[in-house]
Motif scaffolding. Structure first.
Motif, short mmCIF file in Angstrom:
data_model
loop_
_atom_site.label_atom_id
_atom_site.label_comp_id
_atom_site.label_asym_id
_atom_site.label_seq_id
_atom_site.Cartn_x
_atom_site.Cartn_y
_atom_site.Cartn_z
N GLY A 97 0.99 -1.08 0.31
CA GLY A 97 -0.04 -0.18 0.06
C GLY A 97 0.95 1.27 -0.02
N ALA A 98 1.94 1.20 0.92
CA ALA A 98 2.88 2.48 0.78
C ALA A 98 3.50 2.62 -0.53
CB ALA A 98 4.00 2.46 1.92
N ILE A 99 3.87 1.81 -1.17
CA ILE A 99 4.44 1.82 -2.67
C ILE A 99 3.47 2.21 -3.58
CG2 ILE A 99 5.42 0.33 -4.40
CD1 ILE A 99 6.71 -1.45 -2.53
N VAL A 100 2.36 1.85 -3.55
CA VAL A 100 1.28 2.25 -4.51
C VAL A 100 0.91 3.88 -4.11
CG1 VAL A 100 -1.14 2.19 -4.89
CG2 VAL A 100 0.08 0.26 -4.79
N ALA A 101 1.19 4.24 -2.65
CA ALA A 101 0.71 5.61 -2.41
C ALA A 101 1.98 6.40 -3.23
CB ALA A 101 0.70 5.84 -0.82
N VAL A 102 3.08 6.07 -3.03
CA VAL A 102 3.93 6.70 -3.71
C VAL A 102 3.89 6.97 -5.42
CG1 VAL A 102 6.49 6.95 -4.44
CG2 VAL A 102 6.11 6.14 -2.36
N LEU A 103 3.48 5.71 -5.90
CA LEU A 103 3.27 5.73 -7.50
C LEU A 103 1.97 6.61 -7.84
CD1 LEU A 103 3.64 1.84 -8.38
CD2 LEU A 103 5.40 3.81 -8.27
#
Length: 340
Positions: free
Chosen positions: A259-265
């Motif tokens: 979820g944190a990676i998707v938030a960056v993207l």
């Protein structure tokens, strides 16, 4: 879907005997649907003018997600993509970007795939039949039945967690339904469904609402229940459940890191160098968006959140690999981005 009927067993009577006979199933239908008429929450997807597309979007968003979190995202989606064709015209990454913090972002990809199929197979109109709905990508038995019922007034057996819990208590005398849907539960739901098509739709919606706001899992408001006197669970003395539901862990899990990676993207259309996702930058400053000098201001916050998790390198790698495999991200020569 099998929507045949069978003769249901009447609800158990309270142990402190009552003079009147237990209410008939028809009477229970009336009590619960009358309560719904008077007490139902005012939700936009219940508005008679809501499109079938709006109802399909709501049903997917509401899976494992509370209404309060869904409402603002649902409004944004319907403003941005009022029809399946509007969403299908965008890249899949747009659906993920505007999924907000609803969690389980693969649902966004499924909605995009369903919208694309609706355009390609049904001239842009959400189909009305259970079988056609079930054939859409990412649409399961519950969603197909719910959309057929609530968008098109079809007599379908709708069974979600809330409905299962009401059925288990009211008719089965159990505190909670089985951990997973059983064939017996499905047969009971079919048997309880009113024969009248219009009443069946209201019954589905009313029982679902009763489970969501009155017959809740942890703190049921029995005194406000319209069928309290007919409840087999109350009659049995409100026995404790025979298992303890396990909540899903979040902190420290791959789901949290994903979820944190998707938030960056979600914060940029440009590809993000893999190294920024897998290694905490020395400088999370506010410089220009140049991979050579550090992340841009818009990425500084979400990158700080991602690397503030202090996830091990192997977990970061595993999470990113999983996102790529699931189609929630794509890797280009110059970095990773949401799917185009």
């Amino acid at each position: 879907m099998n929507t045949g009927t069978a003769t249901p067993t009447g609800p158990a009577r309270p142990t402190d005997a009552i003079d009147a006979a237990p209410p008939t199933l028809s009477a229970l239908h009336g009590r619960v649907t009358d309560w719904f008429t008077d007490s139902a929450r005012d939700l936009p997807w219940r508005d008679p003018g809501c499109s079938a597309w709006g109802i399909l979007v709501s049903e997917v968003m509401l899976q494992q997600t509370p209404v309060v979190r869904v409402l603002p995202v649902w409004h944004e989606w319907l403003d941005r993509w009022p029809s399946p064709a509007d969403l299908a015209a965008e890249p899949p990454g747009s659906a993920v970007r505007h999924w907000g913090r609803l969690g389980y972002p693969r649902r966004a990809l499924r909605l995009h795939a369903a919208a694309t199929a609706v355009v390609g197979r049904h001239d842009g109109a959400v189909p009305a039949s259970y079988d056609e709905l079930l054939s859409l990508p990412g649409v399961g038995t519950y969603t197909a039945a719910a959309v057929a019922a609530f968008a098109f007034g079809r007599r379908e057996t709708v069974v979600d967690t809330n409905i299962r819990r009401v059925h288990a208590r009211l008719f089965g005398g159990s505190a909670l339904p089985a951990p997973a849907l059983t064939a017996a539960e499905t047969r009971r739901a079919v048997a309880l469904l009113p024969h009248d098509e219009e009443l069946s739709v209201r019954w589905n919606a009313a029982v679902m609402e009763l489970g969501a706001v009155i017959c809740t899992a942890r703190a049921p408001q029995c005194d406000a229940c319209p069928v309290l006197d007919a409840c087999a669970w109350v009659a049995a003395g409100r026995p404790a459940p025979d298992y303890v539901p396990k909540g899903q862990a979040w902190a420290g899990t791959d789901r949290q890191v994903r979820g944190a990676i998707v938030a960056v993207l979600r914060h940029t259309d440009a590809p993000i160098p893999r190294s920024l996702l897998l290694e905490a930058p020395v400088d999370l400053g506010m410089g220009a968006p140049d991979a050579a000098t550090g992340p841009s201001a818009v990425l500084a916050g979400p990158l700080a959140t991602l690397h503030g998790l202090r996830a091990p390198a192997e977990q970061l790698e595993r999470a990113l690999t999983g996102l790529l495999a699931d189609g929630l991200a794509e890797e280009l020569a110059d970095g990773v981005r949401l799917p185009g």
